[in-house]
Design a protein around this motif. Structure first.
Motif, PDB file in Angstrom:
ATOM      1  N   ALA A 140       0.826  -1.212   0.000  1.00 34.53           N
ATOM      2  CA  ALA A 140       0.000   0.000   0.000  1.00 34.53           C
ATOM      3  C   ALA A 140       0.856   1.257   0.000  1.00 34.53           C
ATOM      4  O   ALA A 140       0.592   2.205  -0.746  1.00 34.53           O
ATOM      5  CB  ALA A 140      -0.945  -0.012   1.201  1.00 34.53           C
ATOM      6  N   ILE A 141       1.890   1.302   0.819  1.00 36.33           N
ATOM      7  CA  ILE A 141       2.727   2.500   0.887  1.00 36.33           C
ATOM      8  C   ILE A 141       3.453   2.731  -0.440  1.00 36.33           C
ATOM      9  O   ILE A 141       3.639   3.878  -0.858  1.00 36.33           O
ATOM     10  CB  ILE A 141       3.719   2.445   2.084  1.00 36.33           C
ATOM     11  N   SER A 142       3.812   1.660  -1.127  1.00 38.51           N
ATOM     12  CA  SER A 142       4.519   1.798  -2.412  1.00 38.51           C
ATOM     13  C   SER A 142       3.608   2.330  -3.508  1.00 38.51           C
ATOM     14  O   SER A 142       3.943   3.295  -4.189  1.00 38.51           O
ATOM     15  CB  SER A 142       5.102   0.448  -2.841  1.00 38.51           C
ATOM     16  N   TRP A 143       2.448   1.695  -3.694  1.00 38.14           N
ATOM     17  CA  TRP A 143       1.622   2.107  -4.828  1.00 38.14           C
ATOM     18  C   TRP A 143       0.937   3.448  -4.586  1.00 38.14           C
ATOM     19  O   TRP A 143       0.746   4.225  -5.525  1.00 38.14           O
ATOM     20  CB  TRP A 143       0.640   1.024  -5.259  1.00 38.14           C
ATOM     21  N   THR A 144       0.581   3.762  -3.325  1.00 38.28           N
ATOM     22  CA  THR A 144      -0.059   5.063  -3.087  1.00 38.28           C
ATOM     23  C   THR A 144       0.929   6.208  -3.294  1.00 38.28           C
ATOM     24  O   THR A 144       0.576   7.249  -3.852  1.00 38.28           O
ATOM     25  CB  THR A 144      -0.685   5.153  -1.682  1.00 38.28           C
ATOM     26  N   THR A 145       2.169   6.012  -2.874  1.00 35.54           N
ATOM     27  CA  THR A 145       3.199   7.034  -3.077  1.00 35.54           C
ATOM     28  C   THR A 145       3.482   7.213  -4.565  1.00 35.54           C
ATOM     29  O   THR A 145       3.508   8.332  -5.081  1.00 35.54           O
ATOM     30  CB  THR A 145       4.494   6.654  -2.332  1.00 35.54           C
ATOM     31  N   ALA A 146       3.681   6.107  -5.267  1.00 36.70           N
ATOM     32  CA  ALA A 146       3.986   6.177  -6.697  1.00 36.70           C
ATOM     33  C   ALA A 146       2.811   6.726  -7.500  1.00 36.70           C
ATOM     34  O   ALA A 146       3.002   7.558  -8.395  1.00 36.70           O
ATOM     35  CB  ALA A 146       4.372   4.790  -7.210  1.00 36.70           C
ATOM     36  N   ALA A 147       1.600   6.291  -7.199  1.00 33.90           N
ATOM     37  CA  ALA A 147       0.427   6.739  -7.953  1.00 33.90           C
ATOM     38  C   ALA A 147       0.209   8.242  -7.810  1.00 33.90           C
ATOM     39  O   ALA A 147      -0.192   8.911  -8.765  1.00 33.90           O
ATOM     40  CB  ALA A 147      -0.819   5.971  -7.515  1.00 33.90           C
ATOM     41  N   SER A 148       0.486   8.775  -6.637  1.00 31.42           N
ATOM     42  CA  SER A 148       0.353  10.220  -6.439  1.00 31.42           C
ATOM     43  C   SER A 148       1.314  10.980  -7.339  1.00 31.42           C
ATOM     44  O   SER A 148       0.928  11.929  -8.027  1.00 31.42           O
ATOM     45  CB  SER A 148       0.642  10.588  -4.979  1.00 31.42           C
ATOM     46  N   ALA A 149       2.573  10.574  -7.342  1.00 36.22           N
ATOM     47  CA  ALA A 149       3.586  11.256  -8.149  1.00 36.22           C
ATOM     48  C   ALA A 149       3.318  11.085  -9.642  1.00 36.22           C
ATOM     49  O   ALA A 149       3.386  12.051 -10.420  1.00 36.22           O
ATOM     50  CB  ALA A 149       4.971  10.722  -7.800  1.00 36.22           C
ATOM     51  N   VAL A 150       2.979   9.883 -10.057  1.00 31.19           N
ATOM     52  CA  VAL A 150       2.735   9.618 -11.473  1.00 31.19           C
ATOM     53  C   VAL A 150       1.493  10.369 -11.960  1.00 31.19           C
ATOM     54  O   VAL A 150       1.461  10.860 -13.097  1.00 31.19           O
ATOM     55  CB  VAL A 150       2.610   8.095 -11.735  1.00 31.19           C
ATOM     56  N   SER A 151       0.496  10.510 -11.112  1.00 30.75           N
ATOM     57  CA  SER A 151      -0.702  11.272 -11.484  1.00 30.75           C
ATOM     58  C   SER A 151      -0.353  12.716 -11.834  1.00 30.75           C
ATOM     59  O   SER A 151      -0.860  13.272 -12.806  1.00 30.75           O
ATOM     60  CB  SER A 151      -1.732  11.258 -10.355  1.00 30.75           C
ATOM     61  N   VAL A 152       0.523  13.319 -11.046  1.00 33.36           N
ATOM     62  CA  VAL A 152       0.938  14.696 -11.313  1.00 33.36           C
ATOM     63  C   VAL A 152       1.694  14.763 -12.640  1.00 33.36           C
ATOM     64  O   VAL A 152       1.464  15.665 -13.455  1.00 33.36           O
ATOM     65  CB  VAL A 152       1.785  15.253 -10.155  1.00 33.36           C
ATOM     66  N   VAL A 153       2.570  13.795 -12.891  1.00 30.63           N
ATOM     67  CA  VAL A 153       3.295  13.755 -14.165  1.00 30.63           C
ATOM     68  C   VAL A 153       2.309  13.637 -15.327  1.00 30.63           C
ATOM     69  O   VAL A 153       2.440  14.330 -16.348  1.00 30.63           O
ATOM     70  CB  VAL A 153       4.315  12.598 -14.176  1.00 30.63           C
TER      71      VAL A 153
END
Length: 101
Positions: free
Chosen positions: A49-62
């Motif tokens: 959960a900590i991995s995908w939520t962190t990555a998804a937030s950053a990738v969404s902005v990109v």
């Protein structure tokens, strides 16, 4: 030292609680957004959960910058990104699909 004290687990949970309080149409207003996000499978791989939520937030902005929805230079404040905009991205859709409490 921390890894020895508390090694990573595969069944983690990320909790998000956001509250907005103020006046809307002349009346007191309060709205809460509460979700619990668990590990999920993405493209055949299980992500904590900590991995995908962190990555998804950053990738969404990109994604939003790449499509021109956000400025492509300078500082972007997180409060300038609406929840609907976040949910509209491929990575952000995971937040909308997952985490119902």
């Amino acid at each position: 030292m921390l890894v020895d004290a508390k090694p990573p687990v595969n069944d983690d949970v990320v909790y998000i609680h956001a509250a907005v309080e103020g006046v809307k149409a002349g009346m007191p207003f309060r709205q809460n957004h509460v979700r619990a996000y668990k590990p999920i499978d993405i493209s055949g791989r299980t992500w904590r959960a900590i991995s995908w939520t962190t990555a998804a937030s950053a990738v969404s902005v990109v994604e939003l910058v790449a499509e021109g929805s956000l400025q492509d230079s300078g500082f972007i404040k997180q409060e300038d990104i609406t929840l609907d905009a976040l949910f509209s991205t491929q990575a952000g859709r995971h937040f909308e699909k997952q985490g119902k409490v």
